[in-house]
Scaffold this motif. Structure first.
Motif, PDB file in Angstrom:
ATOM      1  N   LEU A 230      -9.217  15.262  -0.518  1.00  0.00           N
ATOM      2  CA  LEU A 230      -9.497  13.877  -0.902  1.00  0.00           C
ATOM      3  C   LEU A 230      -8.924  13.564  -2.279  1.00  0.00           C
ATOM      4  O   LEU A 230      -8.058  12.690  -2.411  1.00  0.00           O
ATOM      5  CB  LEU A 230     -11.011  13.619  -0.892  1.00  0.00           C
ATOM      6  N   VAL A 231      -9.397  14.292  -3.296  1.00  0.00           N
ATOM      7  CA  VAL A 231      -8.941  14.018  -4.661  1.00  0.00           C
ATOM      8  C   VAL A 231      -7.460  14.361  -4.820  1.00  0.00           C
ATOM      9  O   VAL A 231      -6.677  13.569  -5.380  1.00  0.00           O
ATOM     10  CB  VAL A 231      -9.788  14.805  -5.678  1.00  0.00           C
ATOM     11  N   GLY A 232      -7.044  15.521  -4.313  1.00  0.00           N
ATOM     12  CA  GLY A 232      -5.645  15.923  -4.421  1.00  0.00           C
ATOM     13  C   GLY A 232      -4.693  14.942  -3.741  1.00  0.00           C
ATOM     14  O   GLY A 232      -3.763  14.426  -4.380  1.00  0.00           O
ATOM     15  N   PRO A 233      -4.889  14.646  -2.456  1.00  0.00           N
ATOM     16  CA  PRO A 233      -4.020  13.670  -1.801  1.00  0.00           C
ATOM     17  C   PRO A 233      -4.070  12.285  -2.438  1.00  0.00           C
ATOM     18  O   PRO A 233      -3.035  11.612  -2.543  1.00  0.00           O
ATOM     19  CB  PRO A 233      -4.571  13.630  -0.365  1.00  0.00           C
ATOM     20  N   LEU A 234      -5.263  11.867  -2.891  1.00  0.00           N
ATOM     21  CA  LEU A 234      -5.345  10.557  -3.548  1.00  0.00           C
ATOM     22  C   LEU A 234      -4.509  10.535  -4.820  1.00  0.00           C
ATOM     23  O   LEU A 234      -3.823   9.535  -5.103  1.00  0.00           O
ATOM     24  CB  LEU A 234      -6.807  10.221  -3.853  1.00  0.00           C
ATOM     25  N   CYS A 235      -4.538  11.613  -5.595  1.00  0.00           N
ATOM     26  CA  CYS A 235      -3.716  11.676  -6.815  1.00  0.00           C
ATOM     27  C   CYS A 235      -2.230  11.617  -6.469  1.00  0.00           C
ATOM     28  O   CYS A 235      -1.449  10.930  -7.145  1.00  0.00           O
ATOM     29  CB  CYS A 235      -4.021  12.951  -7.595  1.00  0.00           C
ATOM     30  N   LEU A 236      -1.823  12.319  -5.408  1.00  0.00           N
ATOM     31  CA  LEU A 236      -0.419  12.278  -4.998  1.00  0.00           C
ATOM     32  C   LEU A 236      -0.007  10.876  -4.572  1.00  0.00           C
ATOM     33  O   LEU A 236       1.092  10.406  -4.894  1.00  0.00           O
ATOM     34  CB  LEU A 236      -0.181  13.272  -3.857  1.00  0.00           C
ATOM     35  N   VAL A 237      -0.893  10.206  -3.841  1.00  0.00           N
ATOM     36  CA  VAL A 237      -0.591   8.834  -3.415  1.00  0.00           C
ATOM     37  C   VAL A 237      -0.470   7.912  -4.622  1.00  0.00           C
ATOM     38  O   VAL A 237       0.441   7.067  -4.691  1.00  0.00           O
ATOM     39  CB  VAL A 237      -1.680   8.331  -2.440  1.00  0.00           C
ATOM     40  N   LEU A 238      -1.385   8.054  -5.584  1.00  0.00           N
ATOM     41  CA  LEU A 238      -1.334   7.194  -6.773  1.00  0.00           C
ATOM     42  C   LEU A 238      -0.075   7.453  -7.594  1.00  0.00           C
ATOM     43  O   LEU A 238       0.531   6.510  -8.134  1.00  0.00           O
ATOM     44  CB  LEU A 238      -2.585   7.425  -7.627  1.00  0.00           C
ATOM     45  N   THR A 263       6.262  -4.178   2.078  1.00  0.00           N
ATOM     46  CA  THR A 263       6.318  -2.896   2.787  1.00  0.00           C
ATOM     47  C   THR A 263       5.198  -1.965   2.372  1.00  0.00           C
ATOM     48  O   THR A 263       4.722  -1.170   3.161  1.00  0.00           O
ATOM     49  CB  THR A 263       7.638  -2.159   2.481  1.00  0.00           C
ATOM     50  N   CYS A 264       4.788  -2.036   1.110  1.00  0.00           N
ATOM     51  CA  CYS A 264       3.828  -1.067   0.563  1.00  0.00           C
ATOM     52  C   CYS A 264       2.385  -1.576   0.540  1.00  0.00           C
ATOM     53  O   CYS A 264       1.461  -0.756   0.480  1.00  0.00           O
ATOM     54  CB  CYS A 264       4.228  -0.673  -0.850  1.00  0.00           C
ATOM     55  N   PHE A 265       2.201  -2.886   0.592  1.00  0.00           N
ATOM     56  CA  PHE A 265       0.848  -3.415   0.463  1.00  0.00           C
ATOM     57  C   PHE A 265      -0.039  -2.956   1.612  1.00  0.00           C
ATOM     58  O   PHE A 265      -1.219  -2.610   1.414  1.00  0.00           O
ATOM     59  CB  PHE A 265       0.881  -4.944   0.405  1.00  0.00           C
ATOM     60  N   SER A 266       0.512  -2.941   2.831  1.00  0.00           N
ATOM     61  CA  SER A 266      -0.286  -2.535   3.985  1.00  0.00           C
ATOM     62  C   SER A 266      -0.746  -1.086   3.849  1.00  0.00           C
ATOM     63  O   SER A 266      -1.903  -0.759   4.128  1.00  0.00           O
ATOM     64  CB  SER A 266       0.513  -2.718   5.273  1.00  0.00           C
ATOM     65  N   HIS A 267       0.155  -0.216   3.395  1.00  0.00           N
ATOM     66  CA  HIS A 267      -0.223   1.188   3.226  1.00  0.00           C
ATOM     67  C   HIS A 267      -1.283   1.348   2.151  1.00  0.00           C
ATOM     68  O   HIS A 267      -2.228   2.133   2.298  1.00  0.00           O
ATOM     69  CB  HIS A 267       1.019   2.010   2.877  1.00  0.00           C
ATOM     70  N   GLY A 272      -6.766   2.618   0.379  1.00  0.00           N
ATOM     71  CA  GLY A 272      -7.983   2.219  -0.316  1.00  0.00           C
ATOM     72  C   GLY A 272      -9.210   2.283   0.572  1.00  0.00           C
ATOM     73  O   GLY A 272     -10.269   2.784   0.158  1.00  0.00           O
ATOM     74  N   LEU A 273      -9.092   1.795   1.813  1.00  0.00           N
ATOM     75  CA  LEU A 273     -10.221   1.833   2.742  1.00  0.00           C
ATOM     76  C   LEU A 273     -10.622   3.266   3.070  1.00  0.00           C
ATOM     77  O   LEU A 273     -11.811   3.616   3.063  1.00  0.00           O
ATOM     78  CB  LEU A 273      -9.859   1.083   4.027  1.00  0.00           C
TER      79      LEU A 273
END
Length: 334
Positions: A230-238, A263-267, A272-273
């Motif tokens: 959770l935290v690791g993937p979220l940091c990579l996404v950010l 293109t990026c807003f939907s992702h 976020g959800l």
């Protein structure tokens, strides 16, 4: 869509093996043979109304994600890495909803209907598998968008089909293996009663509360999984989207800004959800009524996330809307 069929076959074989493994361990490790899922303790009329409403949401989830899969498979213009990952995300949403929602609807209509111990462990295993896999798939999608916007000239060289298939297989495999670790650690615990789970499905924390032994090892593994999945993937996404934001701000034309943000807003909405609800459920401090709040959060996660994902992608994505128009035009002409 051969890769989707191959993954589904792999899931079926893996589930059969885990089911056999679970049933063999259950014989010697527990005195409880079945559980009662308490669900939502509401008035019967409210339960009937809630079951009808949730059944409608469930149908929308299956139809929406099924439509996404159908459009991607039928329209050759969507045979790109981004929609490759989107098709896997749709499979995860369908599978997660099918694993949790039918049992919950049955409990709303027949509150006293039990679930077997092996069936409960299987439901826990599948929930964890799909949840972990979705975390990693969202990271793969953010990497795809990072390369597409920050390195557009090298996109076809960096994001090859071999890379996409490797990332997808890695996401599914890591989800399977970590879920298997959780279930094996649960099966080592004795369950001697009570047998009532204060939830609408066999959620791992609710199941652990019924164990007749110390669950510190399970809690440590759950915390470690939250950090790494959770935290690791979220940091990579950010990090990916921070680089994307910098690259977008460097674009001179307003049309380029609009297209990149579209293109990026939907992702970002999906990220976020998903991560928001998951972090609140597993890492936020518990309140005075944690179980009731968790049920509401899981209700949101089980219904609204899978239902909103195809709506977000279809309403915010020009290519998906174009594919839908072309499919409808072909249907009307035929």
């Amino acid at each position: 869509m051969c890769h989707i069929a191959a993954f589904c076959l792999f899931v079926c074989l893996f589930v059969c093996l885990v089911g056999f493994f679970t049933s063999e361990m259950v014989k010697n490790q527990t005195m409880v043979t079945e559980f009662l899922l308490l669900g939502f303790l509401l008035d019967p009329r409210i339960q009937m109304l809630l079951s009808g409403l949730l059944s409608l949401f469930y149908v929308f989830t299956l139809l929406g994600n099924g439509a996404i899969l159908g459009l991607i498979s039928l329209d050759s213009r969507l045979h790109t890495p981004m929609y490759f990952f989107l098709s896997h995300l749709a499979v995860v949403d369908i599978a997660y909803a099918c694993n949790t929602v039918p049992q919950m609807l049955v409990n709303l209509l027949h509150p006293a209907k039990p679930i077997s111990f092996a069936g409960c462990m299987m439901q826990t295993f599948l929930c964890l598998t799909f949840g972990h896999s979705e975390c990693l798939l969202l990271v793969a999608m953010s990497y795809d968008r990072y390369v597409a916007i920050c390195h557009p000239l090298r996109y076809s060289i960096i994001v090859t089909w071999r890379v996409c298939i490797t990332l997808a297989i890695t996401s599914w495999t890591c989800g399977f293996l970590l879920a298997l670790v959780h279930v094996v650690l649960i099966l080592r615990l004795p369950f001697c009663g009570p047998h009532e789970i204060n939830h609408f499905f066999c959620e791992i924390l609710s199941v652990l509360r019924l164990a007749c032994a110390d669950t510190w090892l399970n809690q440590v593994v759950i915390f470690a999984a939250c950090v790494f999945f959770l935290v690791g993937p979220l940091c990579l996404v950010l990090v990916s989207y921070s680089c994307i934001l910098v690259a977008i701000l460097r674009i001179q034309s307003g049309e380029g800004h609009r297209k990149a943000f579209s293109t990026c807003f939907s992702h970002l909405c999906v990220v976020g959800l998903f991560f928001g609800s998951a972090i609140v459920m597993y890492m936020a401090p518990k309140s005075r009524h944690p179980e009731e709040q968790q049920k509401i959060l899981f209700l949101f996660y089980s219904f609204f996330n899978p239902m909103l994902n195809p709506l977000i992608y279809s309403l915010r994505n020009i290519e998906v809307k174009g594919a839908l128009r072309r499919a409808l035009c072909k249907e009307s002409h035929s």
